[in-house]
Design a protein around this motif. Structure first.
Motif, PDB file in Angstrom:
ATOM      1  N   LYS A  19       0.850  -1.197   0.000  1.00 52.43           N
ATOM      2  CA  LYS A  19       0.000   0.000   0.000  1.00 52.43           C
ATOM      3  C   LYS A  19       0.883   1.244   0.000  1.00 52.43           C
ATOM      4  O   LYS A  19       1.968   1.272   0.587  1.00 52.43           O
ATOM      5  N   SER A  20       0.397   2.280  -0.664  1.00 59.10           N
ATOM      6  CA  SER A  20       1.179   3.492  -0.870  1.00 59.10           C
ATOM      7  C   SER A  20       1.638   4.153   0.431  1.00 59.10           C
ATOM      8  O   SER A  20       2.651   4.849   0.449  1.00 59.10           O
ATOM      9  N   GLU A  21       0.943   3.900   1.540  1.00 57.59           N
ATOM     10  CA  GLU A  21       1.333   4.494   2.821  1.00 57.59           C
ATOM     11  C   GLU A  21       2.737   4.054   3.253  1.00 57.59           C
ATOM     12  O   GLU A  21       3.416   4.765   3.995  1.00 57.59           O
ATOM     13  N   LEU A  22       3.185   2.893   2.779  1.00 59.60           N
ATOM     14  CA  LEU A  22       4.513   2.406   3.178  1.00 59.60           C
ATOM     15  C   LEU A  22       5.642   3.227   2.570  1.00 59.60           C
ATOM     16  O   LEU A  22       6.784   3.133   3.025  1.00 59.60           O
ATOM     17  N   LEU A  23       5.340   4.037   1.572  1.00 60.79           N
ATOM     18  CA  LEU A  23       6.380   4.869   0.969  1.00 60.79           C
ATOM     19  C   LEU A  23       6.953   5.868   1.972  1.00 60.79           C
ATOM     20  O   LEU A  23       8.076   6.333   1.808  1.00 60.79           O
ATOM     21  N   SER A  24       6.215   6.176   3.032  1.00 58.71           N
ATOM     22  CA  SER A  24       6.692   7.145   4.024  1.00 58.71           C
ATOM     23  C   SER A  24       7.596   6.510   5.094  1.00 58.71           C
ATOM     24  O   SER A  24       8.184   7.231   5.895  1.00 58.71           O
ATOM     25  N   TYR A  25       7.722   5.183   5.107  1.00 61.43           N
ATOM     26  CA  TYR A  25       8.569   4.524   6.107  1.00 61.43           C
ATOM     27  C   TYR A  25      10.036   4.639   5.705  1.00 61.43           C
ATOM     28  O   TYR A  25      10.386   4.376   4.554  1.00 61.43           O
TER      29      TYR A  25
END
Length: 159
Positions: A19-25
């Protein structure tokens, strides 16, 4: 922590649907983006059509694809309901599904923290579940079969 753990344990090349939210990790997001993994925007699935087509193509060409069918982290360590996307891709590609359970990861990195705790981990791999000859009408049945296999793996009884 599931993604880095899979990179350690799986002895072959594979792609991950994330999911695209993991790009911020830190590090994880950077690596996922640069290594050609498949990014899905759960808030806007229509924007992910190209990525979905790419995932089906990869599966048909024999590239294993890792999908987390729950769509996100579990708040309590229990298996959550599965989203249909993984089963849609597998049936469209007529690819086998290999159930995998990662034991110990919930305690390794508790929710809402970046503090990793030292814990023993175990990857349990189940028997492949074929989708050859199935249609999209079979998605619920396949989902149930995969969920039962993963629950058995989590319980340590195999699949």
């Amino acid at each position: 922590m599931d993604i880095p753990i899979l990179y350690v344990y799986l002895p072959f090349q594979f792609r991950i649907v994330f999911k695209s939210e993991l790009l911020s990790y830190p590090f994880v997001g950077w690596h996922l983006k640069r290594s050609g993994q498949v990014c899905i925007n759960q808030q806007n699935p229509a924007a992910s059509i190209g990525a979905i087509k790419s995932a089906v193509r990869s599966l048909r060409q024999g590239m294993p694809l890792v999908i987390f069918p729950e769509g996100g982290r579990t708040p309590d360590g229990k298996l959550q309901p599965f989203l249909p996307g993984a089963f849609f891709l597998a049936i469209k590609a007529q690819a086998d599904i290999v159930p995998i359970a990662l034991a110990g990861t919930f305690d390794l990195l508790p929710m809402n923290t970046y503090h990793i705790k030292s814990r023993p981990l175990e990857m349990r791999v189940g028997v492949p579940i074929a989708t050859a000859g199935l249609s999209l009408r079979d998605m619920d049945a396949v989902s149930g079969k995969v969920k039962a296999a993963i629950e058995a793996l989590q319980a340590g009884s195999g699949a």
